[in-house]
Scaffold this active site. Structure first.
Site, PDB file in Angstrom:
ATOM      1  N   ARG A  29     -12.272 -23.410   7.621  1.00 59.10           N
ATOM      2  CA  ARG A  29     -11.395 -24.206   6.675  1.00 59.10           C
ATOM      3  C   ARG A  29     -10.674 -23.344   5.754  1.00 59.10           C
ATOM      4  O   ARG A  29     -11.075 -22.448   5.352  1.00 59.10           O
ATOM      5  CB  ARG A  29     -11.923 -25.399   5.774  1.00 59.10           C
ATOM      6  CG  ARG A  29     -12.732 -26.454   6.698  1.00 59.10           C
ATOM      7  CD  ARG A  29     -12.902 -27.840   5.878  1.00 59.10           C
ATOM      8  NE  ARG A  29     -13.822 -28.556   6.658  1.00 59.10           N
ATOM      9  CZ  ARG A  29     -13.540 -29.333   7.491  1.00 59.10           C
ATOM     10  NH1 ARG A  29     -12.275 -29.364   7.561  1.00 59.10           N
ATOM     11  NH2 ARG A  29     -14.561 -30.109   8.256  1.00 59.10           N
ATOM     12  N   ASP A  30      -9.292 -23.655   5.774  1.00 54.29           N
ATOM     13  CA  ASP A  30      -8.425 -22.829   4.896  1.00 54.29           C
ATOM     14  C   ASP A  30      -9.061 -22.806   3.488  1.00 54.29           C
ATOM     15  O   ASP A  30      -9.152 -24.077   3.060  1.00 54.29           O
ATOM     16  CB  ASP A  30      -6.700 -23.187   4.912  1.00 54.29           C
ATOM     17  CG  ASP A  30      -6.039 -22.001   4.467  1.00 54.29           C
ATOM     18  OD1 ASP A  30      -5.246 -21.726   5.410  1.00 54.29           O
ATOM     19  OD2 ASP A  30      -5.956 -22.049   3.116  1.00 54.29           O
ATOM     20  N   ILE A  31      -8.899 -21.745   2.592  1.00 58.29           N
ATOM     21  CA  ILE A  31      -9.338 -21.923   1.211  1.00 58.29           C
ATOM     22  C   ILE A  31      -8.299 -22.523   0.272  1.00 58.29           C
ATOM     23  O   ILE A  31      -8.626 -22.992  -0.787  1.00 58.29           O
ATOM     24  CB  ILE A  31      -9.831 -20.372   0.613  1.00 58.29           C
ATOM     25  CG1 ILE A  31     -10.671 -20.157  -0.248  1.00 58.29           C
ATOM     26  CG2 ILE A  31      -8.487 -19.724   0.508  1.00 58.29           C
ATOM     27  CD1 ILE A  31     -11.103 -18.811  -0.702  1.00 58.29           C
ATOM     28  N   ASN A  87       2.212 -17.892  11.616  1.00 59.82           N
ATOM     29  CA  ASN A  87       3.230 -17.306  10.846  1.00 59.82           C
ATOM     30  C   ASN A  87       3.225 -15.833  11.155  1.00 59.82           C
ATOM     31  O   ASN A  87       2.268 -15.135  11.436  1.00 59.82           O
ATOM     32  CB  ASN A  87       2.998 -17.416   9.394  1.00 59.82           C
ATOM     33  CG  ASN A  87       3.076 -18.914   8.853  1.00 59.82           C
ATOM     34  OD1 ASN A  87       3.741 -19.718   9.630  1.00 59.82           O
ATOM     35  ND2 ASN A  87       2.343 -19.400   7.965  1.00 59.82           N
ATOM     36  N   VAL A  96      -1.796 -13.021   5.495  1.00 59.14           N
ATOM     37  CA  VAL A  96      -3.135 -12.179   5.829  1.00 59.14           C
ATOM     38  C   VAL A  96      -2.730 -11.628   7.329  1.00 59.14           C
ATOM     39  O   VAL A  96      -2.157 -12.454   8.161  1.00 59.14           O
ATOM     40  CB  VAL A  96      -4.211 -13.281   6.202  1.00 59.14           C
ATOM     41  CG1 VAL A  96      -5.467 -12.566   6.646  1.00 59.14           C
ATOM     42  CG2 VAL A  96      -4.436 -13.969   4.698  1.00 59.14           C
ATOM     43  N   HIS A 100      -3.800 -15.644  12.948  1.00 61.87           N
ATOM     44  CA  HIS A 100      -4.488 -16.970  12.913  1.00 61.87           C
ATOM     45  C   HIS A 100      -3.659 -18.036  13.312  1.00 61.87           C
ATOM     46  O   HIS A 100      -2.291 -18.217  12.799  1.00 61.87           O
ATOM     47  CB  HIS A 100      -4.896 -17.143  11.289  1.00 61.87           C
ATOM     48  CG  HIS A 100      -3.993 -16.674  10.150  1.00 61.87           C
ATOM     49  ND1 HIS A 100      -3.714 -15.414   9.904  1.00 61.87           N
ATOM     50  CD2 HIS A 100      -2.989 -17.490   9.500  1.00 61.87           C
ATOM     51  CE1 HIS A 100      -2.753 -15.410   9.123  1.00 61.87           C
ATOM     52  NE2 HIS A 100      -2.462 -16.817   8.780  1.00 61.87           N
ATOM     53  N   HIS A 102      -2.746 -21.880  12.468  1.00 60.68           N
ATOM     54  CA  HIS A 102      -2.949 -22.875  11.516  1.00 60.68           C
ATOM     55  C   HIS A 102      -3.138 -24.150  12.260  1.00 60.68           C
ATOM     56  O   HIS A 102      -2.335 -24.755  13.246  1.00 60.68           O
ATOM     57  CB  HIS A 102      -1.947 -23.178  10.566  1.00 60.68           C
ATOM     58  CG  HIS A 102      -1.910 -21.879   9.477  1.00 60.68           C
ATOM     59  ND1 HIS A 102      -2.196 -22.015   8.209  1.00 60.68           N
ATOM     60  CD2 HIS A 102      -0.853 -20.678   9.633  1.00 60.68           C
ATOM     61  CE1 HIS A 102      -1.902 -20.808   7.525  1.00 60.68           C
ATOM     62  NE2 HIS A 102      -1.301 -20.038   8.328  1.00 60.68           N
TER      63      HIS A 102
HETATM   64  P1  5GP Z   1      -0.533 -17.064   6.374  1.00 59.60           P
HETATM   65  O1  5GP Z   1       0.314 -17.340   5.105  1.00 59.60           O
HETATM   66  O2  5GP Z   1      -0.833 -15.704   6.543  1.00 59.60           O
HETATM   67  O3  5GP Z   1      -0.080 -17.606   7.768  1.00 59.60           O
HETATM   68  O4  5GP Z   1      -2.051 -18.016   5.985  1.00 59.60           O
HETATM   69  C1  5GP Z   1      -3.029 -17.308   5.618  1.00 59.60           C
HETATM   70  C2  5GP Z   1      -4.026 -18.303   5.187  1.00 59.60           C
HETATM   71  O5  5GP Z   1      -5.127 -17.904   5.016  1.00 59.60           O
HETATM   72  C3  5GP Z   1      -3.605 -19.019   3.899  1.00 59.60           C
HETATM   73  O6  5GP Z   1      -3.261 -20.455   4.045  1.00 59.60           O
HETATM   74  C4  5GP Z   1      -4.691 -19.000   2.740  1.00 59.60           C
HETATM   75  O7  5GP Z   1      -4.998 -19.962   2.036  1.00 59.60           O
HETATM   76  C5  5GP Z   1      -5.890 -18.596   3.811  1.00 59.60           C
HETATM   77  N1  5GP Z   1      -6.723 -17.618   3.260  1.00 59.60           N
HETATM   78  C6  5GP Z   1      -6.573 -16.597   2.536  1.00 59.60           C
HETATM   79  N2  5GP Z   1      -7.712 -15.911   2.378  1.00 59.60           N
HETATM   80  C7  5GP Z   1      -8.770 -16.646   2.693  1.00 59.60           C
HETATM   81  C8  5GP Z   1     -10.317 -16.598   2.608  1.00 59.60           C
HETATM   82  O8  5GP Z   1     -10.792 -15.692   2.242  1.00 59.60           O
HETATM   83  N3  5GP Z   1     -10.813 -17.680   3.336  1.00 59.60           N
HETATM   84  C9  5GP Z   1     -10.298 -18.721   3.735  1.00 59.60           C
HETATM   85  N4  5GP Z   1     -11.003 -19.772   4.199  1.00 59.60           N
HETATM   86  N5  5GP Z   1      -8.929 -18.822   3.694  1.00 59.60           N
HETATM   87  C10 5GP Z   1      -8.237 -17.714   3.359  1.00 59.60           C
END
Ligand code: 5GP
Ligand code: ZN
Length: 114
Positions: A29-31, A87, A96, A100, A102
């Protein structure tokens, strides 16, 4: 990748609620969830962005998408609908740098995304 937050999750160095795992991918799950269901699916190998795909990862990417649909079913959002997306880089909203997928659902999602 020493300092990559998702590689740390893969190495189980951070406490994360893991929903699915196989030899190649991990889902959790996303944090900071942007919808009632917000799950991330990642490859266990470090790939920074979609631009770094070489063509050798077709099965891996397929595994991410197939398991996103399975998790959508498991989370009870398959019928009503959901969104999946990668993304890429800054303009694409990537924060990040470990690819990944979503999986978002559980509410009506706007289009196009902001
Ligand atoms: P991006 O913006 O790179 O597409 O998505 C990165 C996602 O990773 C974000 O939705 C963010 O909330 C999530 N995220 C960042 N750090 C962590 C973490 O340590 N644990 C979890 N579960 N999600 C994370
Ligand atoms: Zn990584």
């Amino acid at each position: 990748m020493e300092n990559c937050i998702f590689c740390k999750i893969i190495r189980k160095e951070t406490k994360t609620d893991i929903l699915y795992e196989n030899n190649n991918i991990l889902a959790f799950r996303d944090i900071n969830p942007q919808a009632p269901v917000h799950i991330l699916l990642i490859p266990k190998t470090h790939i920074s962005t979609l631009n770094d795909l070489t063509g050798e990862e077709r099965e891996l990417i397929g595994d991410l998408i197939l398991n996103a649909s399975r998790l959508a079913e498991q989370e009870g959002i398959a019928k009503e609908g959901y969104r999946t997306g990668f993304n890429c880089n800054e303009a694409g909203g990537q924060t990040v740098y470990h690819i990944h997928l979503h999986l978002l659902g559980g509410r009506k999602l706007g289009w196009p995304p902001g």
